[in-house]
Structures are given as structure tokens and as C-alpha cells.
Design an enzyme around this catalytic site. Structure first.
Site, short mmCIF file in Angstrom:
data_model
loop_
_atom_site.label_atom_id
_atom_site.label_comp_id
_atom_site.label_asym_id
_atom_site.label_seq_id
_atom_site.Cartn_x
_atom_site.Cartn_y
_atom_site.Cartn_z
N ASP A 142 -4.90 -23.22 -46.79
CA ASP A 142 -5.21 -22.45 -45.58
C ASP A 142 -6.66 -22.00 -45.64
O ASP A 142 -7.35 -22.21 -46.64
CB ASP A 142 -4.28 -21.23 -45.48
CG ASP A 142 -4.42 -20.33 -46.69
OD1 ASP A 142 -5.28 -19.44 -46.67
OD2 ASP A 142 -3.69 -20.53 -47.69
N ASP A 162 -7.48 -18.74 -45.35
CA ASP A 162 -7.44 -17.30 -45.52
C ASP A 162 -7.67 -16.66 -44.14
O ASP A 162 -7.83 -17.35 -43.13
CB ASP A 162 -8.46 -16.82 -46.55
CG ASP A 162 -8.01 -15.54 -47.26
OD1 ASP A 162 -6.82 -15.47 -47.62
OD2 ASP A 162 -8.84 -14.66 -47.47
#
Length: 273
Positions: A215, A217
Site C-alpha cells: 500500500d 500508507d
């Protein structure tokens, strides 16, 4: 030449890879308690390896409560000379995309609840004294370079180095924290690099971590959630499994005596008795 045995630490969703041959299982109770799971002992393309599921076989142990000392001690007791750790991480840089891998070369420690040394002054353990182990270089550069080169040869999108911020977890970062880590120049954030790396170094084990980017973040203005992280990690398991199957035989053919003996000297000179 020092015989090579490679420890593999499986991160989230990487507890049961299917590339082991001649496999057996062994439970060990260490001087520091019970490891996360039984050790799987076998071979990867003819090379002796040991696998440890960091969070337990069914991912039941959160990052803070992993018995890192027992896991690393067990790998050392079983004769490992190297450790390759797989770990999920969030990207802090636009150019490091979900699905990429990144080879960490240094870290920022934001944990505060974990025991980060074997040499803690507790009686009735096999470790004595105080160990002021240096953390530069933090990871084994040679091992990381071999893994990175193999990733490139297998057309895996990979980054040769980067700073990882290790947070306590199990919660994800706030947006303020995420932006702070970016301002520090860090490249990724994860929850397990520390104290795993530090403990491996204290025992003279060459350690490298494959950060699997799941991802961006929350600095990227997208809410991070555990289900999406695990989904992305599992989506890339086959890629990482293939990378390990290709790189482990290469590691086994290289000379490692200088790196192993050099690290052993570092450990010896770090001790205050």
C-alpha cells in the site's frame, strides 16, 4: 568453506509456501521461550533451509508480541548462517508502487515495547554481559544485492535499497506520522524489521529483508486497512516464492566466509563483560 543454511522468515500470508522438499517439522523450546510456530526444515532446490512463520501458522500473533528472540535463537540453533525475511510494508514514496519489492538497507526504530537484545542481564540464560552491537551496515549488503539482482533477472519490479521505519503496530500510522516519516526521507514503513534484525546480528547471522509493498500508507490520502494489505501480500506470494527458489541456489554457491567471520568479530568486539 563454511557450510551454508538459510533461514526464511515468512511474514503476513507467507507461513506455508509449497516449495520445500524433503520437509520435516521441529519444535524447539529456547532459553527465551517458545517460538511463533514449529520450524519447517527442508531443502529449496537442494539447499538446506529452515522456515519460521513469524506470526504463527494462522497469523495469530501481532507484531509486538512475536517472540523474536525465540525465533532467531531457534534458527541459530538449527545451524542457519543466513536469514531472508519477507515482510509487508507501506510505501512512503510515489515511485515505490504496491506490488514492488524493496531491499531495506537501514532503519528508523519507532518501537518501544519490545526486547531488542539477547544480552539483557537476566540470570539463567546463555547470554552474559552487555552487547553494544553497531547497526551500520544494518542489513547484509551482499545478501541484499544478490536478492535484488535475482529479482531484476526475473523481471520483478525491485528497489535496491531504502530506509524502513519500523512502527510498534498493530495499528497503522496516522496521516501526521506518515507525513513525518516521509519528511525524514524514509522509503517504507513496517512493523517487524526491529528487533528481528538486531537480534540476528547479535548472533552473527547475515540478515536481509524483502519488503513486499502492499500500500501507499495514508500519506497518499487513501485509508489503509488490514484486509487490503493481506490481499495485496497474498497476490504477490507466488512472485516472492519464485524469487526465493531462484536466488537461494545462487546464495549457496557464493563464498560467505569473509562476511560470516567479519560479523562474528563485530559481535565479539561489541561485548562488555
Amino acid at each position: 568453506m563454511i557450510p551454508i543454511k538459510i533461514g526464511i522468515i515468512g511474514g503476513s500470508g507467507f507461513a506455508n509456501p509449497d516449495f520445500f522438499q524433503e520437509e520435516s517439522s521441529k519444535e524447539i523450546v529456547t532459553p527465551f521461550g517458545k517460538p511463533s510456530a514449529p520450524f519447517r526444515i527442508g531443502k529449496v532446490n537442494g539447499v538446506e533451509c529452515v522456515l519460521m512463520a513469524r506470526h504463527g501458522i494462522n497469523h495469530t500473533i501481532p507484531p509486538t508480541y512475536v517472540n523474536y528472540r525465540a525465533n532467531i535463537w531457534g534458527l541459530k540453533e538449527l545451524g542457519c548462517t543466513h536469514i531472508i525475511a519477507t515482510t509487508a510494508c507501506g510505501s512512503l514514496r510515489e515511485e515505490i508502487h504496491p506490488g514492488d519489492i524493496i531491499m531495506f538497507d537501514t532503519f528508523i526504530d519507532r518501537t518501544n515495547l519490545r526486547t531488542s537484545t539477547f544480552f539483557d542481564g537476566v540470570e539463567n540464560t546463555p547470554t552474559r554481559g552487555v552487547c553494544h552491537i553497531p547497526m551500520e551496515p544494518a542489513f547484509c549488503n551482499k545478501l541484499s544485492e544478490v536478492i535484488y539482482e535475482s529479482a531484476c533477472q526475473n523481471k520483478v519490479s525491485a528497489h535496491p535499497k531504502g530506509t524502513v521505519v519500523c512502527i510498534e503496530g498493530p495499528r497503522f500510522s496516522s496521516i501526521a506520522e506518515s507525513k513525518l516519516y516521509r519528511s525524514w526521507g524514509a522509503h517504507a514503513v513496517n512493523m517487524t524489521a526491529i528487533p528481528e534484525l538486531c537480534l540476528a546480528k547479535e548472533l552473527g547471522l547475515l540478515y536481509s529483508a524483502i519488503g513486499i509493498v502492499t500500500d501507499y500508507d495514508c500519506w497518499h490520502e487513501v485509508i489503509v486497512n488490514a484486509q487490503d494489505v493481506l490481499k495485496c501480500f497474498k497476490k504477490n506470494i507466488d512472485k516472492v516464492s519464485l524469487l526465493l527458489q531462484n536466488v537461494i541456489p545462487k546464495i549457496s554457491t557464493l563464498p560467505w566466509d569473509d562476511e560470516i567471520t567479519s560479523l562474528q568479530k563485530v559481535v565479539a568486539t561489541s561485548m562488555v563483560n
